[in-house]
Design a protein around this motif. Structure first.
Motif, PDB file in Angstrom:
ATOM      1  N   ALA A 195       0.901  -1.120   0.060  1.00 42.66           N
ATOM      2  CA  ALA A 195      -0.049  -0.077   0.089  1.00 42.66           C
ATOM      3  C   ALA A 195       0.681   1.473  -0.030  1.00 42.66           C
ATOM      4  CB  ALA A 195      -1.002   0.128   1.122  1.00 42.66           C
ATOM      5  N   ARG A 196       1.884   1.158   0.684  1.00 45.63           N
ATOM      6  CA  ARG A 196       2.623   2.433   0.689  1.00 45.63           C
ATOM      7  C   ARG A 196       3.473   2.482  -0.591  1.00 45.63           C
ATOM      8  NH1 ARG A 196       4.751   5.720   4.670  1.00 45.63           N
ATOM      9  NH2 ARG A 196       6.994   6.722   4.030  1.00 45.63           N
ATOM     10  N   ARG A 213       3.355   6.182  -5.538  1.00 47.43           N
ATOM     11  CA  ARG A 213       3.047   6.086  -6.986  1.00 47.43           C
ATOM     12  C   ARG A 213       2.005   6.876  -7.530  1.00 47.43           C
ATOM     13  NH1 ARG A 213       5.540   0.931  -6.946  1.00 47.43           N
ATOM     14  NH2 ARG A 213       3.609  -0.010  -7.592  1.00 47.43           N
ATOM     15  N   THR A 214       1.155   7.272  -6.565  1.00 48.05           N
ATOM     16  CA  THR A 214      -0.185   7.731  -6.959  1.00 48.05           C
ATOM     17  C   THR A 214      -0.200   9.150  -7.838  1.00 48.05           C
ATOM     18  OG1 THR A 214      -1.281   7.017  -4.838  1.00 48.05           O
ATOM     19  CG2 THR A 214      -2.405   8.798  -6.141  1.00 48.05           C
ATOM     20  N   TRP A 262      -2.647   9.010   3.296  1.00 48.57           N
ATOM     21  CA  TRP A 262      -3.066   8.441   1.961  1.00 48.57           C
ATOM     22  C   TRP A 262      -2.721   6.977   1.894  1.00 48.57           C
ATOM     23  CZ3 TRP A 262      -6.217   8.226  -1.755  1.00 48.57           C
ATOM     24  CH2 TRP A 262      -5.835   7.768  -2.769  1.00 48.57           C
ATOM     25  N   THR A 263      -1.636   6.578   2.647  1.00 48.36           N
ATOM     26  CA  THR A 263      -1.295   5.130   2.685  1.00 48.36           C
ATOM     27  C   THR A 263      -2.326   4.213   3.354  1.00 48.36           C
ATOM     28  OG1 THR A 263       1.128   5.626   2.794  1.00 48.36           O
ATOM     29  CG2 THR A 263       0.397   3.276   3.463  1.00 48.36           C
TER      30      THR A 263
END
Length: 454
Positions: free
Chosen positions: A16-17, A22-23, A307-308
């Motif tokens: 997830a991190r 990379r979002t 966000w993570t």
């Protein structure tokens, strides 16, 4: 063995991190936050609404809403399925537009979207069948097997409405492009007509159309939010939230609708079965609040830590939702009748106090279930050669038939109710319709995801 789920959870968080880092900057992160909040609220709401007692005759229970009237107004906070359909409309509109921009068509889109829902759903249903068969072999009472299967299947009822509005997204989005906000307004009027029809014995079953019309109306609001017809400006959001709140109070406190936004036995009218004007008023309120909070929520999500967490929750969001009532079944069998969870009068001060260890234990059980089964959801990812455009009458007809069979199976499951339905725990018609539909969709998806075989 005990450390295995912990290692899996760590891998999920590391993954997830990496995804969070990379979002792309243009992603609408706030929508992912709303989806995570909505599902979390549903899970906690279900866990809090259940009361259980245990004596020499076994387990007994029901909904706390039936026996403690003071809990009913709290459903205005925990009934967030309208928020989930709002987000679903936003995401489905964006996904469909992107899919078509890459040369895809409606049939290919439906095949791709259903894959993401049906893979974790099929894992749950398969697990239910295996568990029921195993319990029967071990000599468990049929009545207890039936009750456990019924509780475990409760999250699947919601999928009937959500899969239906998702499959209808291509034509409804085309209608939205032509008529905009007039579509949810008309749908709301039809819901009002359905409410009225439910009170007139001469027109039975007409009001049942609200199961689809109500959720379609909220889904269409998501379309309007996505393309800017419903902007996230304070000048729009605050009046919207205020109007929805006033309408909600008038319809429930003054009008004929119950205060509870979650149905329970004994109510003449339920706001969710099917959705009523009162539930749509709650949806408008939630949409207004969501739009109002959008900018500050987006700024907060620019931080990597929050966000993570949102990315991690969304990566297993269907697993969280589908398995949370399984955690209840396991928790009841493990905890009730012990010193950890002694009997308490439902709604009493002791019962409220015991919700703390109850929630903590269920959260731990659900975390273990997600660590085991979340990988199936995470494997559902687009691949090279994934479904894009599906041409021809036959594959389109098979896609419609497969989706219809899946819906028929899930609807039959919802209508079956509690009780023992055979060694597999589920009625035969449910198994045949659902797994047959999944097989048909899988066959079409496989055929059109391998262009090298053209």
């Amino acid at each position: 063995m005990a450390a295995h789920p912990v290692r899996v959870a760590r891998r999920m968080m590391r993954r997830a991190r990496r995804l969070a880092e990379r979002t792309p900057p243009q992603r609408e992160r706030y929508v992912d936050l709303l989806r995570a909040v909505a599902i979390t609220a549903v899970v906690i709401g279900h866990w809090l609404s259940i009361y259980v007692t245990h004596d020499g005759r076994g387990f007994h229970g029901g909904s706390i809403l039936e026996v403690a009237s003071w809990t009913r107004p709290l459903t205005w906070l925990f009934q967030v399925m309208p928020l989930f359909f709002l987000v679903g409309g936003f995401v489905n509109a964006a996904s469909l537009a992107s899919h078509r921009g890459r040369g895809g068509n409606a049939t290919g889109w439906v095949l791709s979207r259903t894959a993401r829902l049906l893979r974790p759903t099929t894992v749950l249903l398969g697990g239910m069948v295996v568990a029921a068969l195993t319990a029967g072999v071990l000599g468990t009472e049929p009545a207890l097997i039936g009750e456990a299967v019924w509780l475990t299947s409760i999250p699947l009822w919601f999928l009937v409405a959500y899969i239906a509005v998702m499959v209808l997204t291509p034509p409804m989005y085309a209608l939205h492009r032509r008529a905009g906000l007039a579509v949810p307004i008309v749908l709301t009027a039809l819901v009002g007509g359905g409410d009225l029809a439910r009170l007139v014995p001469a027109v039975p079953y007409v009001g049942q159309a609200n199961f689809l019309l109500g959720w379609l109306a909220v889904h269409q609001l998501g379309f309007a939010w996505q393309d800017g017809r419903l902007p996230s400006r304070r000048s729009v959001a605050l009046p919207m939230a205020a109007a929805g709140s006033v309408a909600l109070v008038l319809l429930t406190v003054v009008g004929p609708y119950p205060v509870s936004m979650v149905g329970f036995g004994g109510e003449k009218v339920q706001n969710t079965s099917p959705p009523t004007l009162a539930l749509l008023a709650l949806a408008v309120t939630q949409a207004g609040v969501a739009l109002w909070m959008r900018d500050r929520g987006d700024r907060w999500l620019r931080r990597l830590g929050p966000w993570t967490v949102v990315v991690a929750v969304n990566s297993v969001i269907m697993t969280l939702f589908l398995w949370h009532m399984t955690a209840v079944v396991i928790g009841v069998l493990a905890l009730y009748g012990t010193a950890v969870m002694p009997n308490a009068t439902p709604g009493s001060a002791l019962w409220v106090l015991l919700r703390v260890p109850w929630l903590a234990c269920l959260a731990l059980i659900l975390a273990l279930l997600v660590a085991v089964f979340g990988r199936f959801e995470q494997r559902t990812r687009p691949r090279a050669g994934s479904v894009s455009a599906v041409r021809g009458v036959l594959p389109t007809a098979l896609t419609v038939a497969g989706a219809g069979a899946v819906l028929a199976g899930l609807l039959a499951l919802a209508l079956a109710g509690p009780g023992y339905h055979g060694p597999a725990g589920l009625p035969v018609r449910v198994l045949v319709a659902y797994f047959g539909g999944v097989a048909v969709l899988g066959l079409v998806r496989w055929r059109y995801s391998h262009p090298a075989q053209e």
